[in-house]
Design an enzyme around this catalytic site. Structure first.
Site, PDB file in Angstrom:
ATOM      1  N   ASN A 207      -3.008  -7.503  -0.347  1.00  0.00           N
ATOM      2  CA  ASN A 207      -2.475  -8.732  -0.950  1.00  0.00           C
ATOM      3  C   ASN A 207      -2.264  -9.778   0.141  1.00  0.00           C
ATOM      4  O   ASN A 207      -2.524  -9.520   1.315  1.00  0.00           O
ATOM      5  CB  ASN A 207      -1.183  -8.436  -1.722  1.00  0.00           C
ATOM      6  CG  ASN A 207      -0.118  -7.863  -0.820  1.00  0.00           C
ATOM      7  OD1 ASN A 207       0.402  -8.542   0.054  1.00  0.00           O
ATOM      8  ND2 ASN A 207       0.212  -6.587  -1.013  1.00  0.00           N
ATOM      9  N   ASP A 275       1.494  -1.965  -5.678  1.00  0.00           N
ATOM     10  CA  ASP A 275       2.066  -1.132  -6.737  1.00  0.00           C
ATOM     11  C   ASP A 275       1.216   0.104  -7.006  1.00  0.00           C
ATOM     12  O   ASP A 275       1.703   1.097  -7.506  1.00  0.00           O
ATOM     13  CB  ASP A 275       2.206  -1.953  -8.028  1.00  0.00           C
ATOM     14  CG  ASP A 275       3.329  -2.967  -7.900  1.00  0.00           C
ATOM     15  OD1 ASP A 275       4.351  -2.634  -7.264  1.00  0.00           O
ATOM     16  OD2 ASP A 275       3.191  -4.094  -8.397  1.00  0.00           O
ATOM     17  N   LYS A 285     -18.777   5.766   2.080  1.00  0.00           N
ATOM     18  CA  LYS A 285     -18.839   4.417   1.496  1.00  0.00           C
ATOM     19  C   LYS A 285     -19.520   4.463   0.130  1.00  0.00           C
ATOM     20  O   LYS A 285     -20.615   5.009  -0.003  1.00  0.00           O
ATOM     21  CB  LYS A 285     -19.604   3.494   2.446  1.00  0.00           C
ATOM     22  CG  LYS A 285     -19.626   2.062   1.963  1.00  0.00           C
ATOM     23  CD  LYS A 285     -20.407   1.155   2.886  1.00  0.00           C
ATOM     24  CE  LYS A 285     -20.569  -0.204   2.242  1.00  0.00           C
ATOM     25  NZ  LYS A 285     -21.519  -1.043   2.951  1.00  0.00           N
ATOM     26  N   PRO A 302       4.773   5.004  -4.549  1.00  0.00           N
ATOM     27  CA  PRO A 302       6.233   5.156  -4.534  1.00  0.00           C
ATOM     28  C   PRO A 302       6.882   3.788  -4.347  1.00  0.00           C
ATOM     29  O   PRO A 302       6.309   2.918  -3.698  1.00  0.00           O
ATOM     30  CB  PRO A 302       6.485   6.040  -3.307  1.00  0.00           C
ATOM     31  CG  PRO A 302       5.278   5.864  -2.446  1.00  0.00           C
ATOM     32  CD  PRO A 302       4.131   5.606  -3.383  1.00  0.00           C
ATOM     33  N   ASP A 303       8.059   3.610  -4.937  1.00  0.00           N
ATOM     34  CA  ASP A 303       8.800   2.361  -4.734  1.00  0.00           C
ATOM     35  C   ASP A 303       9.769   2.586  -3.567  1.00  0.00           C
ATOM     36  O   ASP A 303      10.736   3.345  -3.695  1.00  0.00           O
ATOM     37  CB  ASP A 303       9.550   1.971  -6.008  1.00  0.00           C
ATOM     38  CG  ASP A 303      10.104   0.557  -5.901  1.00  0.00           C
ATOM     39  OD1 ASP A 303      10.800   0.262  -4.897  1.00  0.00           O
ATOM     40  OD2 ASP A 303       9.829  -0.252  -6.801  1.00  0.00           O
ATOM     41  N   ILE A 304       9.491   1.954  -2.455  1.00  0.00           N
ATOM     42  CA  ILE A 304      10.260   2.215  -1.230  1.00  0.00           C
ATOM     43  C   ILE A 304      11.697   1.716  -1.387  1.00  0.00           C
ATOM     44  O   ILE A 304      12.661   2.412  -1.054  1.00  0.00           O
ATOM     45  CB  ILE A 304       9.554   1.571  -0.022  1.00  0.00           C
ATOM     46  CG1 ILE A 304       8.173   2.225   0.143  1.00  0.00           C
ATOM     47  CG2 ILE A 304      10.382   1.715   1.252  1.00  0.00           C
ATOM     48  CD1 ILE A 304       7.223   1.480   1.031  1.00  0.00           C
ATOM     49  N   PHE A 322      13.456  -7.981  -2.014  1.00  0.00           N
ATOM     50  CA  PHE A 322      12.917  -9.303  -2.288  1.00  0.00           C
ATOM     51  C   PHE A 322      12.313  -9.308  -3.684  1.00  0.00           C
ATOM     52  O   PHE A 322      11.851  -8.274  -4.165  1.00  0.00           O
ATOM     53  CB  PHE A 322      11.837  -9.672  -1.258  1.00  0.00           C
ATOM     54  CG  PHE A 322      12.407 -10.380  -0.063  1.00  0.00           C
ATOM     55  CD1 PHE A 322      13.183  -9.679   0.856  1.00  0.00           C
ATOM     56  CD2 PHE A 322      12.201 -11.737   0.138  1.00  0.00           C
ATOM     57  CE1 PHE A 322      13.728 -10.322   1.953  1.00  0.00           C
ATOM     58  CE2 PHE A 322      12.743 -12.391   1.231  1.00  0.00           C
ATOM     59  CZ  PHE A 322      13.509 -11.686   2.147  1.00  0.00           C
TER      60      PHE A 322
HETATM   61  O1  C5P Z   1       6.717  -5.650  -6.158  1.00  0.00           O
HETATM   62  P1  C5P Z   1       8.148  -5.866  -6.578  1.00  0.00           P
HETATM   63  O2  C5P Z   1       8.354  -7.191  -7.231  1.00  0.00           O
HETATM   64  O3  C5P Z   1       8.684  -4.713  -7.380  1.00  0.00           O
HETATM   65  O4  C5P Z   1       8.950  -5.937  -5.202  1.00  0.00           O
HETATM   66  C1  C5P Z   1      10.344  -6.130  -5.215  1.00  0.00           C
HETATM   67  C2  C5P Z   1      10.965  -5.468  -4.021  1.00  0.00           C
HETATM   68  O5  C5P Z   1      10.632  -4.089  -4.016  1.00  0.00           O
HETATM   69  C3  C5P Z   1      10.564  -5.990  -2.669  1.00  0.00           C
HETATM   70  O6  C5P Z   1      11.733  -5.954  -1.872  1.00  0.00           O
HETATM   71  C4  C5P Z   1       9.559  -4.979  -2.156  1.00  0.00           C
HETATM   72  O7  C5P Z   1       9.601  -4.862  -0.746  1.00  0.00           O
HETATM   73  C5  C5P Z   1      10.069  -3.701  -2.795  1.00  0.00           C
HETATM   74  N1  C5P Z   1       9.010  -2.724  -3.125  1.00  0.00           N
HETATM   75  C6  C5P Z   1       8.971  -1.540  -2.423  1.00  0.00           C
HETATM   76  N2  C5P Z   1       8.029  -0.590  -2.764  1.00  0.00           N
HETATM   77  C7  C5P Z   1       7.153  -0.809  -3.756  1.00  0.00           C
HETATM   78  C8  C5P Z   1       7.186  -2.023  -4.472  1.00  0.00           C
HETATM   79  C9  C5P Z   1       8.121  -2.966  -4.126  1.00  0.00           C
HETATM   80  O8  C5P Z   1       9.769  -1.347  -1.496  1.00  0.00           O
HETATM   81  N3  C5P Z   1       6.275   0.113  -4.051  1.00  0.00           N
END
Ligand code: C5P
Length: 403
Positions: A207, A275, A285, A302-304, A322
């Site tokens: 991105n 995501d 390739k 995973p959502d960190i 954020f």
């Molecule tokens: O992509 P999204 O709008 O959900 O991001 C919101 C917050 O979540 C940001 O702080 C981003 O760094 C965090 N995030 C994350 N891991 C992900 C998706 C988002 O830490 N997989």
């Protein structure tokens, strides 16, 4: 005793603003001693600098009288901070390469104090690859760059390169003195930049995140004294000085690096984490006529932020996320705070017209349990500084030091 600045005035037209800068520093209780280069003295007289600073002005490396008053090494360390304003392209290049042919550059090479520079030059000189590479090198060494600002220039052109206004420079210096050390003993973890999710050995999903905001936050937290780890996806930003940087590519590697950096008092997730990732990474390739290449199966990453916020007894005391939104910034931001279980959300508008993605400025709203605080448009560095201040206010004096 109040704080003292060694002001190095190099040879640009903005040197005429130095008397005003000295006055504004004095109004904030900050004393100034000046070194003026030969070029600087063409624009502002040493006599006026001496009158305003109330101190002798130093000009010449090989002056017997100057050396008798104070040796150049002692002079370079006589203040709490060295400020080069205006900083011409020439002095920045000399600083980058350690050239020390006059008193100003010798002092800059000899000092053991923090250094700030306020560049001032023609827009093309500022944008030149040589200057930009010098600025990157200086930043990587921990030198704080103030501005430059955009606007009309003495040469008749318009653009980036005007010296920041004396009031803004004085504010930056004052903030530095007020804030350095406020987060001593705290541990901070910051994520920044995009992630790269491989599809095959040569292609990936990514991105437009530049990493500018996340890197600026890590740098500000370190300047405030926090022991800071920055987990960064691939960016063009230099590693911030004084920060432990872990470079990663994928969301999975970013999460692992974050977990390895715990425990922490503060976590700021500024990374634009993908995501999704490809369900299967092709070992070779993919070919144009390969049926598998036209359909990409994705699985969720995973959502960190949510993982750190839900990390039980390993949860950092203050978890900040954020929310980059293109519309309904406040309502989506606040919903994100609940969904992720974090303490604060920094919500910003990244619709194309704002130029936030990749740009130097940001307009943000800080959403917490206490409500929403909307900040005016400011540089990403200023957002970082203000966020660090809010974090320091919130945490107060350190109660304990994490091992
Ligand atoms: O992509 P999204 O709008 O959900 O991001 C919101 C917050 O979540 C940001 O702080 C981003 O760094 C965090 N995030 C994350 N891991 C992900 C998706 C988002 O830490 N997989």
């Amino acid at each position: 005793m109040g704080n003292r600045v060694l002001l190095i005035v190099s040879g640009g037209i903005a040197a005429v603003k130095c008397p005003d800068l000295i006055r504004r520093l004095a109004a904030r209780g900050i004393a100034t001693r000046c070194i003026v280069t030969r070029g600087g003295a063409e624009f502002v007289t040493p006599l006026s600098l001496a009158a305003l600073s109330g101190d002798k002005v130093y000009t010449d490396l090989f002056s017997l009288t100057d050396e008798a008053a104070m040796g150049h090494i002692e002079l370079s360390r006589s203040a709490d901070l060295v400020l080069v304003a205006p900083a011409t392209a020439d002095i920045l290049a000399k600083m980058t390469h350690g050239i020390a042919g006059d008193l100003a550059t010798t002092a800059l090479l000899a000092t053991d104090k923090p250094v700030m520079v306020a560049p001032a030059m023609n827009v093309r000189m500022w944008e030149h690859a040589a200057t930009q590479s010098n600025i990157r090198a200086l930043k990587a060494r921990g030198i704080h760059v103030i501005g430059p600002a955009e606007g009309d220039m003495a040469c008749g052109e318009t653009g980036m390169g005007r010296m920041s206004e004396p009031a803004d420079i004085a504010d930056t210096v004052e903030n530095y003195f007020q804030n350095s050390g406020r987060l001593l003993g705290r541990r901070a973890l910051v994520t920044s930049g995009p992630t790269f999710e491989p599809i095959d050995p040569v292609r990936y999903i990514a991105n437009r995140s530049s990493g500018k905001q996340g890197h600026a936050i890590a740098e500000a937290l370190a300047r405030f004294g926090a022991t800071t780890t920055l987990v960064s996806g691939p960016t063009r930003q230099p590693d911030p000085a004084g920060v432990h940087v872990i470079h990663v590519e994928t969301a999975a590697a970013m999460l692992a690096a974050c977990e390895s950096a715990l425990p922490a008092d503060i976590a700021v997730c500024a990374a634009a984490v993908s995501d999704w990732r490809a369900a299967d990474i092709a070992p070779g390739k993919l070919k144009k006529n390969d049926a598998a290449a036209t359909t990409l199966t994705l699985v969720e990453n995973p959502d960190i932020l949510a993982t750190l916020a839900g990390a039980g007894n390993r949860r950092p005391g203050l978890v900040i996320g954020f929310a980059a939104e293109t519309d309904n910034v406040l309502s989506y931001g606040s919903a994100k705070r609940d969904a992720k279980g974090c303490d604060w959300i920094v919500a910003n508008d990244v619709s194309a017209a704002t130029g936030t993605f990749g740009g130097d400025d940001n307009t943000v709203h800080l959403i917490s349990a206490d409500g929403t605080d909307s900040w005016p448009k400011m540089s990403k560095m200023a957002v970082a500084e203000r966020l660090a201040m809010r974090i320091a206010d919130h945490l107060g004096a350190p109660e304990r030091t994490l091992q």
